[in-house]
Design a protein around this motif. Sequence first.
Motif, PDB file in Angstrom:
ATOM      1  N   UNK A 111      -0.635 -16.729   6.880  1.00 46.36           N
ATOM      2  CA  UNK A 111      -2.061 -16.423   6.975  1.00 46.36           C
ATOM      3  C   UNK A 111      -2.265 -14.937   7.245  1.00 46.36           C
ATOM      4  N   UNK A 112      -1.793 -14.136   6.349  1.00 46.86           N
ATOM      5  CA  UNK A 112      -1.883 -12.700   6.557  1.00 46.86           C
ATOM      6  C   UNK A 112      -3.028 -12.079   5.767  1.00 46.86           C
ATOM      7  N   UNK A 113      -3.768 -12.920   5.065  1.00 45.62           N
ATOM      8  CA  UNK A 113      -4.800 -12.359   4.201  1.00 45.62           C
ATOM      9  C   UNK A 113      -5.985 -11.895   5.020  1.00 45.62           C
ATOM     10  N   UNK A 114      -6.817 -11.088   4.395  1.00 44.63           N
ATOM     11  CA  UNK A 114      -8.002 -10.573   5.084  1.00 44.63           C
ATOM     12  C   UNK A 114      -9.035 -11.673   5.289  1.00 44.63           C
ATOM     13  N   UNK A 115      -8.757 -12.850   4.829  1.00 42.48           N
ATOM     14  CA  UNK A 115      -9.688 -13.961   5.003  1.00 42.48           C
ATOM     15  C   UNK A 115      -9.612 -14.612   6.368  1.00 42.48           C
ATOM     16  N   UNK A 116      -8.765 -14.066   7.244  1.00 44.67           N
ATOM     17  CA  UNK A 116      -8.608 -14.662   8.571  1.00 44.67           C
ATOM     18  C   UNK A 116      -9.177 -13.773   9.645  1.00 44.67           C
ATOM     19  N   UNK A 117      -9.698 -14.428  10.662  1.00 48.25           N
ATOM     20  CA  UNK A 117     -10.190 -13.696  11.815  1.00 48.25           C
ATOM     21  C   UNK A 117      -8.985 -13.224  12.618  1.00 48.25           C
ATOM     22  N   UNK A 118      -8.967 -11.957  12.986  1.00 50.21           N
ATOM     23  CA  UNK A 118      -7.853 -11.443  13.782  1.00 50.21           C
ATOM     24  C   UNK A 118      -8.391 -10.795  15.050  1.00 50.21           C
ATOM     25  N   UNK A 119      -7.479 -10.632  15.998  1.00 56.34           N
ATOM     26  CA  UNK A 119      -7.860 -10.115  17.309  1.00 56.34           C
ATOM     27  C   UNK A 119      -8.672  -8.820  17.164  1.00 56.34           C
ATOM     28  N   UNK A 120      -9.749  -8.760  17.864  1.00 57.49           N
ATOM     29  CA  UNK A 120     -10.584  -7.550  17.831  1.00 57.49           C
ATOM     30  C   UNK A 120     -11.753  -7.662  16.868  1.00 57.49           C
ATOM     31  N   UNK A 121     -11.655  -8.613  15.947  1.00 53.35           N
ATOM     32  CA  UNK A 121     -12.756  -8.764  14.982  1.00 53.35           C
ATOM     33  C   UNK A 121     -13.885  -9.567  15.601  1.00 53.35           C
TER      34      UNK A 121
END
Lengths: 344, 135
Positions: free
Chosen positions: A190-200
């Motif tokens: 799940x490395x795509x930009x379609x995932x919510x990541x820390x700080x977002x």
Amino acid sequence: MFGHFTANVELENDEQFSELSMGEHDFFVQSKVTPRISFLSETIVAPVSDDHHGGADFRVSIERARLKYQYSEWLSVIVGKMHTPVNYWNDVYHHGRLFFPTIDRPRAFGSHVPIHTLGLRLQGQNIGKLKFGYDLVIGNGMSANDISDNNFQKSVTAAVHIKPEKQTRISISAYRDVLFENKGGSHSGHASSGHLTMGEEGWLPVDLDYELYCFSLYRNKGKWEILTEFTLNRTKLASSNDAELIASLGNPDATANTTTYLYAGRKLGNRNSLYVLGDRIRTQTQDFHMKSNDLLKVGIGWQHEFSALVKTQIQAERYTGRDGFEIPADDKWELKVRLAYCLY
Amino acid sequence: MRCFIILLALGWNGALFAQMGTPVGNDLDPVPLTETELKEIFLGNKSIWDNNNPVTVVLTSSDSEGFAKVAGWALEAGAFEFQKHWLSIVFQGRANAPVFLNSEEEVLAYIRGHKGAIGLLYTLPVPPELTVETP
């Protein structure tokens, strides 16, 4: 060794881009250690991922390394890092671009499908007239990496398939894991930009129950080859979260996100085929792990196989979708040319 | 003229003429093996014999006439498709790679030295000790 080169021309919002890229090179080894024990590994050397496959920056990654003990047709025990057998694409193609029916992987591959598991797998295949097969995998989950998993929880995959005819396979699977603190590790894919990541905005460090159900149908008979992949992903707050936190978030229901990939190819003679593809992803607004979207890709392509070990594909794609989600609708055209090969 | 064109077309696709070769094997169990069972073996769908010997499929090289004949018989397709089929199932980790050799003489020699090995001969006579019974 499997490898590929790709050329891409893109037209988006009246802007044009083009690129030539050298893709990952996959060093595949299979060896019979004893009559019943075999070893299989895949080590890739790949350009460091960024939007433009920059420079001469490469990384090395062990993508598969597994020992298999075959007791009988109905039971093999496999230990190591493997492709999670949730759907046809991940089980059969993965890094083998020579086998890809379309240039790109289905969108589920970078969003929903947990691509690797490091663990223990029980496998049976070619059982009975329908050639029933099963895979049961227990291993490090999506929050883990290749050397550690800092929790007791393990992912579970249960998959079954039948092969009622030659070159036909129908499969269903279920996968369950807990994503601790909403983090995807190296196995998630799940490395795509379609995932919510820390700080977002919208990202919360909550534990999530992650379920995935897949259906795949592959058939290659006569002039036609088809592949259908369908996934349903349900994500909800895990019971390990603080009860007050769950209440403060309004006790949200599980989301139901889907992906659908369709491919149909018509053979033209021995070495050529013309194909169409469709790929849709829909992620609901209240999902804690992925950004909401409703995106569609359709395309048409032509494939020529120079031999069983070298082929080229040319593919025209239209990306579109619906607005009103965290990921805006695509509005672009792409033209891709791929040369994929295998040396052994 | 029409017959000639039809024969030419049939000849182009060797699969339509494909017949099973004569099976040869070393210490296989169970025997006899039906043609359907033999096809499954040459498609990579069997990996252990009942006597616990591993199944080792022995083929002549992918550009040989024998390989094309096995392809036409087992997969009902050409050598090209048969090679892709084996490449795919080995890559998946669902079958061990077959042993590819240059000639039927080499196939016979390999099978003689390896229990559980099985092949098909189209030109050479089969030694009695390596004969595989068929119904």
